[in-house]
Design an enzyme around this catalytic site. Structure first.
Site, short mmCIF file in Angstrom:
data_model
loop_
_atom_site.label_atom_id
_atom_site.label_comp_id
_atom_site.label_asym_id
_atom_site.label_seq_id
_atom_site.Cartn_x
_atom_site.Cartn_y
_atom_site.Cartn_z
N LEU A 33 0.81 -1.22 0.00
CA LEU A 33 0.00 0.00 0.00
C LEU A 33 0.84 1.27 0.00
O LEU A 33 0.31 2.36 -0.17
CB LEU A 33 -0.94 0.00 1.21
CG LEU A 33 -1.88 -1.21 1.28
CD1 LEU A 33 -2.78 -1.10 2.51
CD2 LEU A 33 -2.72 -1.32 0.01
N LYS A 34 2.14 1.13 0.22
CA LYS A 34 3.07 2.26 0.15
C LYS A 34 2.53 3.48 0.91
O LYS A 34 2.41 4.58 0.36
CB LYS A 34 3.37 2.63 -1.30
CG LYS A 34 4.02 1.50 -2.11
CD LYS A 34 4.33 1.94 -3.52
CE LYS A 34 4.95 0.83 -4.34
NZ LYS A 34 4.00 -0.26 -4.67
N LEU A 35 2.26 3.30 2.18
CA LEU A 35 1.67 4.37 2.97
C LEU A 35 2.61 5.55 3.11
O LEU A 35 3.82 5.39 3.26
CB LEU A 35 1.30 3.85 4.37
CG LEU A 35 0.29 2.70 4.44
CD1 LEU A 35 -0.06 2.41 5.89
CD2 LEU A 35 -0.97 3.03 3.65
N ASP A 87 1.74 9.56 4.80
CA ASP A 87 0.76 10.56 5.18
C ASP A 87 1.23 11.17 6.51
O ASP A 87 2.35 10.91 6.95
CB ASP A 87 -0.63 9.91 5.33
CG ASP A 87 -1.76 10.88 4.98
OD1 ASP A 87 -1.76 12.00 5.54
OD2 ASP A 87 -2.64 10.52 4.18
N THR A 98 11.05 0.73 -8.77
CA THR A 98 11.83 0.07 -9.82
C THR A 98 11.45 0.54 -11.22
O THR A 98 12.10 0.16 -12.19
CB THR A 98 11.68 -1.46 -9.73
OG1 THR A 98 10.30 -1.80 -9.76
CG2 THR A 98 12.32 -1.98 -8.46
N ARG A 108 11.78 -10.63 -13.84
CA ARG A 108 11.28 -11.16 -15.10
C ARG A 108 12.07 -12.42 -15.47
O ARG A 108 13.31 -12.38 -15.51
CB ARG A 108 11.43 -10.13 -16.23
CG ARG A 108 10.58 -8.87 -16.05
CD ARG A 108 9.12 -9.18 -16.27
NE ARG A 108 8.28 -8.00 -16.24
CZ ARG A 108 7.72 -7.48 -15.15
NH1 ARG A 108 7.95 -8.05 -13.98
NH2 ARG A 108 6.95 -6.42 -15.22
N GLN A 124 8.83 -1.70 -16.35
CA GLN A 124 9.94 -1.72 -15.42
C GLN A 124 11.24 -1.33 -16.14
O GLN A 124 11.47 -1.75 -17.27
CB GLN A 124 10.10 -3.11 -14.80
CG GLN A 124 8.89 -3.60 -14.03
CD GLN A 124 8.74 -2.90 -12.69
OE1 GLN A 124 9.55 -2.07 -12.30
NE2 GLN A 124 7.68 -3.22 -11.99
#
Length: 238
Positions: A68-70, A72, A122, A184, A193
């Site tokens: 979720l890459k918080l 805030d 990335t 990959r 990417q």
């Protein structure tokens, strides 16, 4: 080669459920069966009912990684992390900003939730960093952010597999997870990417967990591709 070493290669593979609906995710998980035990849920599925689905996966014994890459204000991050911990998640990403990471560490207190700091995406290269206003390059920013994250109590770093050796050389010890998207299989399309590596090279370079999405989720035979990646992981450890 079949994965038969003293470790289970499945512990190192997260399949990214970057799918449009819970129904699609349920079908893929059912198809993969026991081949895959770890799953990542990001924005696309998360905002389409995926948070509840993640709770179901955790209850079914799967390892769940909420990507979720918080980022805030402190209180919002702290309370958000606490809610994710209560949902049974095992891993959660936050952006590698000091205030955000401190709040996240406070929010997960008393739980088994592991926090992963996102350094530089990335999909970014040096041009993207400059456009975003960073003075440094990918090569200088990733180690600096990683060292700061570890000092603040973060459990792992999300980075490109191209950066794992540099992070270990910069003092990021083996007990810190290095989680690498942009993986990959040989010959696969890199998509959007810009810093990609094969599963075997990623593990040999020091990555501890690999995140693979489209090569599996878009495959005609997801089980075949997942097993090929697991074999690659096993070969890297042989």
């Amino acid at each position: 080669m079949t994965p038969t070493a003293n470790f289970d290669p499945r512990e190192k593979l997260f399949v990214a459920l970057d799918l449009p609906s819970v129904n699609d995710a349920e079908k893929l998980v059912a198809t993969l069966g026991d081949t895959v035990s770890h799953y990542k849920i990001g924005y696309r599925l998360g905002y389409a009912g995926g948070l509840g689905f993640g709770r179901e996966l955790a209850a079914a014994g799967k390892t769940v990684f909420f990507d979720l890459k918080l980022h805030d204000i402190d209180n919002t991050v702290r309370e958000g992390v606490a809610s994710i911990a209560e949902a049974g998640a095992h891993f959660l990403t936050v952006h590698a900003y000091p205030q955000t990471m401190r709040a996240a560490v406070a929010g997960r207190e008393g739980s088994g939730l592991k926090l992963l700091a996102v350094t530089i995406l990335t999909s970014w290269n040096d041009i993207d960093c400059a456009e975003a206003g960073y003075a440094g390059t990918v090569a200088t920013l990733v180690p600096a952010k990683a060292q700061q994250a570890v000092a603040l109590g973060i459990d792992g770093i999300v980075c490109s597999a191209m950066e794992t050796q540099a992070l270990r050389a910069a003092g990021i010890r083996e007990h810190i997870d290095l989680v690498t998207p942009g993986i990959r299989p040989a010959g696969a399309d890199a998509g959007d990417q810009k810093r990609v590596v094969t599963p075997r090279d990623a593990i040999r370079g020091g990555a501890t967990r690999l995140v693979v999405g489209r090569p599996i989720t878009a495959a005609a035979d997801p089980v075949f591709v997942a097993n090929a990646i697991l074999n690659d992981i096993a070969a890297a450890q042989a």
